[in-house]
Write a protein that holds these residues in place. Structure first.
Motif, PDB file in Angstrom:
ATOM      1  N   ARG A  82       2.852  -2.043  -4.277  1.00  0.00           N
ATOM      2  CA  ARG A  82       1.397  -1.952  -4.371  1.00  0.00           C
ATOM      3  C   ARG A  82       0.812  -3.359  -4.422  1.00  0.00           C
ATOM      4  O   ARG A  82       1.305  -4.218  -5.150  1.00  0.00           O
ATOM      5  CB  ARG A  82       0.995  -1.187  -5.634  1.00  0.00           C
ATOM      6  CG  ARG A  82       1.190   0.315  -5.528  1.00  0.00           C
ATOM      7  CD  ARG A  82       0.838   0.994  -6.834  1.00  0.00           C
ATOM      8  NE  ARG A  82       1.833   0.664  -7.843  1.00  0.00           N
ATOM      9  CZ  ARG A  82       2.922   1.418  -8.077  1.00  0.00           C
ATOM     10  NH1 ARG A  82       3.119   2.533  -7.409  1.00  0.00           N
ATOM     11  NH2 ARG A  82       3.787   1.036  -8.989  1.00  0.00           N
ATOM     12  N   TRP A  83      -0.250  -3.558  -3.662  1.00  0.00           N
ATOM     13  CA  TRP A  83      -0.891  -4.874  -3.590  1.00  0.00           C
ATOM     14  C   TRP A  83      -2.198  -4.858  -4.370  1.00  0.00           C
ATOM     15  O   TRP A  83      -3.037  -3.987  -4.162  1.00  0.00           O
ATOM     16  CB  TRP A  83      -1.170  -5.243  -2.134  1.00  0.00           C
ATOM     17  CG  TRP A  83       0.082  -5.430  -1.340  1.00  0.00           C
ATOM     18  CD1 TRP A  83       0.670  -4.522  -0.506  1.00  0.00           C
ATOM     19  CD2 TRP A  83       0.909  -6.594  -1.305  1.00  0.00           C
ATOM     20  NE1 TRP A  83       1.811  -5.056   0.034  1.00  0.00           N
ATOM     21  CE2 TRP A  83       1.990  -6.313  -0.437  1.00  0.00           C
ATOM     22  CE3 TRP A  83       0.849  -7.845  -1.930  1.00  0.00           C
ATOM     23  CZ2 TRP A  83       2.994  -7.248  -0.178  1.00  0.00           C
ATOM     24  CZ3 TRP A  83       1.849  -8.773  -1.667  1.00  0.00           C
ATOM     25  CH2 TRP A  83       2.905  -8.467  -0.799  1.00  0.00           C
ATOM     26  N   HIS A  84      -2.327  -5.853  -5.238  1.00  0.00           N
ATOM     27  CA  HIS A  84      -3.508  -5.974  -6.089  1.00  0.00           C
ATOM     28  C   HIS A  84      -4.258  -7.242  -5.712  1.00  0.00           C
ATOM     29  O   HIS A  84      -3.672  -8.344  -5.760  1.00  0.00           O
ATOM     30  CB  HIS A  84      -3.096  -6.085  -7.560  1.00  0.00           C
ATOM     31  CG  HIS A  84      -2.342  -4.903  -8.084  1.00  0.00           C
ATOM     32  ND1 HIS A  84      -2.863  -4.043  -9.018  1.00  0.00           N
ATOM     33  CD2 HIS A  84      -1.092  -4.433  -7.810  1.00  0.00           C
ATOM     34  CE1 HIS A  84      -1.981  -3.097  -9.310  1.00  0.00           C
ATOM     35  NE2 HIS A  84      -0.885  -3.316  -8.584  1.00  0.00           N
ATOM     36  N   PHE A  85      -5.529  -7.114  -5.390  1.00  0.00           N
ATOM     37  CA  PHE A  85      -6.327  -8.317  -5.172  1.00  0.00           C
ATOM     38  C   PHE A  85      -6.953  -8.724  -6.495  1.00  0.00           C
ATOM     39  O   PHE A  85      -7.674  -7.945  -7.125  1.00  0.00           O
ATOM     40  CB  PHE A  85      -7.403  -8.109  -4.098  1.00  0.00           C
ATOM     41  CG  PHE A  85      -8.091  -9.404  -3.768  1.00  0.00           C
ATOM     42  CD1 PHE A  85      -7.418 -10.390  -3.075  1.00  0.00           C
ATOM     43  CD2 PHE A  85      -9.382  -9.661  -4.206  1.00  0.00           C
ATOM     44  CE1 PHE A  85      -8.015 -11.620  -2.820  1.00  0.00           C
ATOM     45  CE2 PHE A  85      -9.984 -10.888  -3.944  1.00  0.00           C
ATOM     46  CZ  PHE A  85      -9.308 -11.862  -3.243  1.00  0.00           C
ATOM     47  N   VAL A  97      -9.786  -6.595   2.151  1.00  0.00           N
ATOM     48  CA  VAL A  97      -9.363  -5.968   0.889  1.00  0.00           C
ATOM     49  C   VAL A  97      -9.403  -4.447   1.033  1.00  0.00           C
ATOM     50  O   VAL A  97      -8.463  -3.744   0.636  1.00  0.00           O
ATOM     51  CB  VAL A  97     -10.246  -6.445  -0.284  1.00  0.00           C
ATOM     52  CG1 VAL A  97      -9.908  -5.673  -1.557  1.00  0.00           C
ATOM     53  CG2 VAL A  97     -10.058  -7.943  -0.514  1.00  0.00           C
ATOM     54  N   ALA A  98     -10.475  -3.939   1.640  1.00  0.00           N
ATOM     55  CA  ALA A  98     -10.604  -2.481   1.813  1.00  0.00           C
ATOM     56  C   ALA A  98      -9.472  -1.920   2.669  1.00  0.00           C
ATOM     57  O   ALA A  98      -9.005  -0.801   2.446  1.00  0.00           O
ATOM     58  CB  ALA A  98     -11.956  -2.148   2.449  1.00  0.00           C
ATOM     59  N   GLU A  99      -9.017  -2.715   3.649  1.00  0.00           N
ATOM     60  CA  GLU A  99      -8.018  -2.204   4.591  1.00  0.00           C
ATOM     61  C   GLU A  99      -6.568  -2.425   4.138  1.00  0.00           C
ATOM     62  O   GLU A  99      -5.685  -1.662   4.502  1.00  0.00           O
ATOM     63  CB  GLU A  99      -8.219  -2.856   5.973  1.00  0.00           C
ATOM     64  CG  GLU A  99      -9.499  -2.364   6.635  1.00  0.00           C
ATOM     65  CD  GLU A  99      -9.740  -2.956   8.017  1.00  0.00           C
ATOM     66  OE1 GLU A  99     -10.665  -2.472   8.692  1.00  0.00           O
ATOM     67  OE2 GLU A  99      -9.027  -3.903   8.417  1.00  0.00           O
ATOM     68  N   ASP A 102      -4.261  -1.972  -2.375  1.00  0.00           N
ATOM     69  CA  ASP A 102      -4.291  -0.724  -3.138  1.00  0.00           C
ATOM     70  C   ASP A 102      -5.247  -0.817  -4.328  1.00  0.00           C
ATOM     71  O   ASP A 102      -5.771   0.197  -4.793  1.00  0.00           O
ATOM     72  CB  ASP A 102      -2.886  -0.391  -3.650  1.00  0.00           C
ATOM     73  CG  ASP A 102      -1.891  -0.302  -2.509  1.00  0.00           C
ATOM     74  OD1 ASP A 102      -2.036   0.622  -1.685  1.00  0.00           O
ATOM     75  OD2 ASP A 102      -1.009  -1.178  -2.403  1.00  0.00           O
ATOM     76  N   TRP A 103      -5.387  -2.035  -4.820  1.00  0.00           N
ATOM     77  CA  TRP A 103      -6.210  -2.295  -6.004  1.00  0.00           C
ATOM     78  C   TRP A 103      -7.055  -3.533  -5.789  1.00  0.00           C
ATOM     79  O   TRP A 103      -6.627  -4.483  -5.127  1.00  0.00           O
ATOM     80  CB  TRP A 103      -5.321  -2.603  -7.225  1.00  0.00           C
ATOM     81  CG  TRP A 103      -4.616  -1.442  -7.844  1.00  0.00           C
ATOM     82  CD1 TRP A 103      -3.510  -0.794  -7.378  1.00  0.00           C
ATOM     83  CD2 TRP A 103      -4.954  -0.812  -9.092  1.00  0.00           C
ATOM     84  NE1 TRP A 103      -3.151   0.199  -8.258  1.00  0.00           N
ATOM     85  CE2 TRP A 103      -4.011   0.204  -9.322  1.00  0.00           C
ATOM     86  CE3 TRP A 103      -5.967  -1.025 -10.041  1.00  0.00           C
ATOM     87  CZ2 TRP A 103      -4.052   1.021 -10.453  1.00  0.00           C
ATOM     88  CZ3 TRP A 103      -6.003  -0.216 -11.167  1.00  0.00           C
ATOM     89  CH2 TRP A 103      -5.052   0.792 -11.357  1.00  0.00           C
ATOM     90  N   ILE A 104      -8.238  -3.548  -6.432  1.00  0.00           N
ATOM     91  CA  ILE A 104      -8.966  -4.799  -6.638  1.00  0.00           C
ATOM     92  C   ILE A 104      -9.382  -4.843  -8.108  1.00  0.00           C
ATOM     93  O   ILE A 104      -9.916  -3.858  -8.635  1.00  0.00           O
ATOM     94  CB  ILE A 104     -10.172  -4.968  -5.684  1.00  0.00           C
ATOM     95  CG1 ILE A 104     -10.947  -6.240  -6.057  1.00  0.00           C
ATOM     96  CG2 ILE A 104     -11.092  -3.744  -5.674  1.00  0.00           C
ATOM     97  CD1 ILE A 104     -11.956  -6.683  -5.001  1.00  0.00           C
ATOM     98  N   HIS A 105      -9.102  -5.995  -8.754  1.00  0.00           N
ATOM     99  CA  HIS A 105      -9.375  -6.121 -10.193  1.00  0.00           C
ATOM    100  C   HIS A 105     -10.655  -6.878 -10.481  1.00  0.00           C
ATOM    101  O   HIS A 105     -11.019  -7.028 -11.643  1.00  0.00           O
ATOM    102  CB  HIS A 105      -8.225  -6.873 -10.873  1.00  0.00           C
ATOM    103  CG  HIS A 105      -6.918  -6.138 -10.901  1.00  0.00           C
ATOM    104  ND1 HIS A 105      -6.195  -5.951 -12.048  1.00  0.00           N
ATOM    105  CD2 HIS A 105      -6.205  -5.536  -9.910  1.00  0.00           C
ATOM    106  CE1 HIS A 105      -5.082  -5.266 -11.771  1.00  0.00           C
ATOM    107  NE2 HIS A 105      -5.063  -5.017 -10.481  1.00  0.00           N
TER     108      HIS A 105
END
Ligand SMILES: *Cc1c(COP(=O)(O)O)cnc(C)c1O
Length: 235
Positions: A82-85, A97-99, A102-105
């Motif tokens: 899972r990729w978190h921005f 980021v939307a594409e 999986d996460w944005i913090h």
């Protein structure tokens, strides 16, 4: 960038040590260690380091800079992580980021959330969102103020294609661990206040290499750890 080709020699030890500390902190707080996610922060570190961490069972990776993140995602081609921005996001850069994540913090204003919602692909699961809160009202830091948080949270919770999950902070730097603890406690209180208003959120993204154990004692569900795993970054 340091160490672009190799993983740190002691990565396995570091991952193990951080996991042991997570488990001990959870136990001190009467919590289940399985409720704490280790987000390995790989900014400034190599694809080899990232792959090595994935081999050691790390499933969540945090990146701050989009160009670097995309290059590394493409190079490592890990399907299961899972990729978190976790970096600052300009409103004209939301599509990536939307594409890809999986996460944005780090959402701290409605315009960013609206763009992410509009740009999230329909075949993808909803993008998990944390709102970054500027607990100390520091001018040097991003984040919504505690006073403006409830209105932003209510608005973001209405957006389709996004799943509002919780709150994130980078608190003021404190030398006294007990003062550090108060900031984490404040983020938890803000989360609980939103719950009392009918907005139940399950995530607290708080704690970095120097303070993740205190953060877990205060309820962190996601700790963002770079240096303690991969060593110092260049620059
Ligand atoms: C870099 C970074 C981290 C990791 O910091 P370390 O001190 O290296 O663990 C965590 N969160 C955010 C938002 C960061 O930018």
């Amino acid at each position: 960038m340091a160490n672009m080709l190799t993983a740190p020699q002691n990565l396995a030890d570091n991952v193990n040590n951080v996991r042991l500390k997570i488990a001990a902190a959870a136990q001190r707080a009467g919590r289940d260690a399985a409720d704490v996610r280790l987000v390995a922060v790989t900014k400034g570190h190599s694809v080899a380091a990232l792959r090595a961490a994935a081999t050691l069972g790390v499933e969540d990776f945090g990146e701050n800079y989009l160009q670097e993140a995309i290059a590394k995602m493409d190079a490592c081609a890990l399907e299961t992580v899972r990729w978190h921005f976790i970096g600052a996001l300009q409103s004209n850069k939301t599509r990536v980021v939307a594409e890809r994540f999986d996460w944005i913090h780090t959402v701290d204003r409605l315009r960013i959330a609206e763009r992410l919602a509009a740009q999230r692909p329909y075949h993808a699961r909803p993008l998990n969102v944390c709102l970054q809160v500027n607990l100390g009202d520091e001018t040097s830091k991003a984040g919504v103020s505690p006073a403006e948080l409830p209105a932003l949270a209510q608005a973001v919770a209405q957006l389709e294609r996004l799943q509002l999950r919780g709150l994130m902070c980078i608190p003021p730097v404190e030398t006294d661990p007990e003062r550090q603890r108060q900031w984490f406690r404040l983020l938890r209180h803000l989360r609980d206040e939103l719950g009392a208003r009918g907005l139940a959120l399950d995530v607290l993204s708080m704690g970095m290499s120097s303070d993740f154990e205190i953060a877990i004692e205060e309820g962190a569900t996601h700790v963002r750890v770079g240096t303690a795993l991969f060593g110092p970054r260049a620059g």
